[in-house]
Design a protein around this motif. Structure first.
Motif, PDB file in Angstrom:
ATOM      1  N   ALA A 189       0.907  -1.366  -0.171  1.00 56.75           N
ATOM      2  CA  ALA A 189       0.067  -0.040  -0.053  1.00 56.75           C
ATOM      3  C   ALA A 189       0.900   1.156  -0.219  1.00 56.75           C
ATOM      4  CB  ALA A 189      -0.964   0.010   1.127  1.00 56.75           C
ATOM      5  N   PHE A 190       1.977   1.164   0.794  1.00 57.19           N
ATOM      6  CA  PHE A 190       2.827   2.393   0.673  1.00 57.19           C
ATOM      7  C   PHE A 190       3.526   2.557  -0.395  1.00 57.19           C
ATOM      8  CE2 PHE A 190       2.825   2.703   5.502  1.00 57.19           C
ATOM      9  CZ  PHE A 190       2.888   4.095   5.577  1.00 57.19           C
ATOM     10  N   SER A 191       3.735   1.646  -1.354  1.00 58.78           N
ATOM     11  CA  SER A 191       4.548   1.657  -2.726  1.00 58.78           C
ATOM     12  C   SER A 191       3.493   2.531  -3.644  1.00 58.78           C
ATOM     13  CB  SER A 191       4.875   0.383  -3.026  1.00 58.78           C
ATOM     14  OG  SER A 191       4.123  -0.443  -3.609  1.00 58.78           O
ATOM     15  N   ARG A 192       2.085   2.003  -3.443  1.00 62.30           N
ATOM     16  CA  ARG A 192       1.227   2.612  -4.351  1.00 62.30           C
ATOM     17  C   ARG A 192       0.969   3.951  -3.870  1.00 62.30           C
ATOM     18  NH1 ARG A 192      -1.282  -2.331  -3.346  1.00 62.30           N
ATOM     19  NH2 ARG A 192      -2.551  -1.532  -1.753  1.00 62.30           N
ATOM     20  N   ILE A 193       0.792   4.229  -2.692  1.00 61.27           N
ATOM     21  CA  ILE A 193       0.548   5.632  -2.031  1.00 61.27           C
ATOM     22  C   ILE A 193       1.596   6.697  -2.299  1.00 61.27           C
ATOM     23  CG2 ILE A 193       0.433   6.954  -0.056  1.00 61.27           C
ATOM     24  CD1 ILE A 193      -1.362   4.538   1.063  1.00 61.27           C
ATOM     25  N   PHE A 194       3.026   6.070  -2.253  1.00 62.98           N
ATOM     26  CA  PHE A 194       4.070   7.159  -2.391  1.00 62.98           C
ATOM     27  C   PHE A 194       4.188   7.324  -4.015  1.00 62.98           C
ATOM     28  CE2 PHE A 194       6.351   5.632   1.525  1.00 62.98           C
ATOM     29  CZ  PHE A 194       5.848   6.713   2.012  1.00 62.98           C
ATOM     30  N   ARG A 195       3.952   6.073  -4.972  1.00 59.69           N
ATOM     31  CA  ARG A 195       3.863   6.211  -6.205  1.00 59.69           C
ATOM     32  C   ARG A 195       2.887   7.242  -6.975  1.00 59.69           C
ATOM     33  NH1 ARG A 195       1.477   1.492  -8.622  1.00 59.69           N
ATOM     34  NH2 ARG A 195      -0.327   2.732  -8.399  1.00 59.69           N
ATOM     35  N   ASP A 196       1.845   7.206  -6.326  1.00 65.03           N
ATOM     36  CA  ASP A 196       0.524   8.074  -6.721  1.00 65.03           C
ATOM     37  C   ASP A 196       0.436   9.603  -6.048  1.00 65.03           C
ATOM     38  OD1 ASP A 196      -0.137   6.229  -8.338  1.00 65.03           O
ATOM     39  OD2 ASP A 196      -1.751   5.351  -7.015  1.00 65.03           O
ATOM     40  N   ARG A 197       1.552   9.745  -5.127  1.00 64.21           N
ATOM     41  CA  ARG A 197       1.685  10.964  -4.373  1.00 64.21           C
ATOM     42  C   ARG A 197       0.658  11.394  -3.601  1.00 64.21           C
ATOM     43  NH1 ARG A 197       6.336  13.074  -4.559  1.00 64.21           N
ATOM     44  NH2 ARG A 197       5.735  15.225  -4.252  1.00 64.21           N
ATOM     45  N   ILE A 198      -0.076  10.491  -3.000  1.00 65.69           N
ATOM     46  CA  ILE A 198      -1.020  10.455  -2.333  1.00 65.69           C
ATOM     47  C   ILE A 198      -0.669  11.012  -0.756  1.00 65.69           C
ATOM     48  CG2 ILE A 198      -3.177   9.494  -0.956  1.00 65.69           C
ATOM     49  CD1 ILE A 198      -3.322   7.471  -3.429  1.00 65.69           C
ATOM     50  N   ILE A 199       0.566  10.325  -0.516  1.00 67.50           N
ATOM     51  CA  ILE A 199       1.218  10.713   0.662  1.00 67.50           C
ATOM     52  C   ILE A 199       2.454  10.989   0.353  1.00 67.50           C
ATOM     53  CG2 ILE A 199       2.170  10.082   3.147  1.00 67.50           C
ATOM     54  CD1 ILE A 199      -0.697   8.675   3.345  1.00 67.50           C
TER      55      ILE A 199
END
Length: 189
Positions: A67-77
């Motif tokens: 989940a963190f890899s997706r969140i960082f990739r999409d710059r959500i966080i």
């Protein structure tokens, strides 16, 4: 779409290590991370969020890291220069729409545990503990510090490194409580 396909869409995350009621969908894990970063009263790091979700048996470690890899990739966080997590406007907007989909018990547990873990990190940076081999045991020296000045130093001798590590962990969890208990014991009648 049949019922089995719907269930598979709802529960698409690994469940090893989570308790009943834990998060079993990738989208819920993304949401709880956004929730914690947005709603917590303390700054959190990726390590702290992961520790909360895994040690609290809320989500599987591999799913949290995914989940963190997706969140960082999409710059959500994003992470600031100190490594603290910063929610984007997109994270906050997403959270407004779906936060109520997460169970209240999971939301409360995650925020409470995050505060405890963040406090422990701060305490461990501000209040040193040294463990030294001393004869047949170990000396555990605990420093309660205010503005880089020790105002209490407590040294205990224990027989094993395991006990020394337990004392270190307990002290760094809440040195203020230990200080207050000691002072109250000294001044009680």
């Amino acid at each position: 779409m049949n019922e089995k396909e719907i269930v598979n869409l709802e529960f698409d995350a690994l469940t090893a290590g989570i308790e009943p009621g834990g998060l079993r969908s990738k989208s819920d894990i993304n949401t709880i991370i956004c929730y914690m970063v947005t709603k917590s009263n303390v700054k959190l790091t990726q390590k702290e969020v992961c520790e909360v979700l895994v040690s609290g048996a809320i989500a599987n470690y591999f799913e949290v890291m995914d989940a963190f890899s997706r969140i960082f990739r999409d710059r959500i966080i994003t992470e600031d220069t100190d490594g603290y997590l910063v929610p984007s406007v997109q994270c906050e907007t997403l959270l407004e729409m779906v936060e109520k989909d997460l169970p209240l018990s999971i939301r409360e547990k995650s925020i409470e545990m995050a505060a405890r873990i963040a406090a422990k990190e701060i305490y461990s940076k501000e209040n040193r503990v040294e463990i030294e081999k001393a004869g047949y045991g170990f000396d555990v020296t605990m420093h309660v510090t205010d503005n880089e000045n020790d105002f209490m130093v407590l040294r205990l001798k224990v027989p094993s490194i395991e006990e020394a590590e337990i004392i270190k962990d307990k002290f760094q969890t809440n040195p203020v409580k230990i200080y207050e208990n000691l002072i109250n014991s000294l001044f009680s009648e």
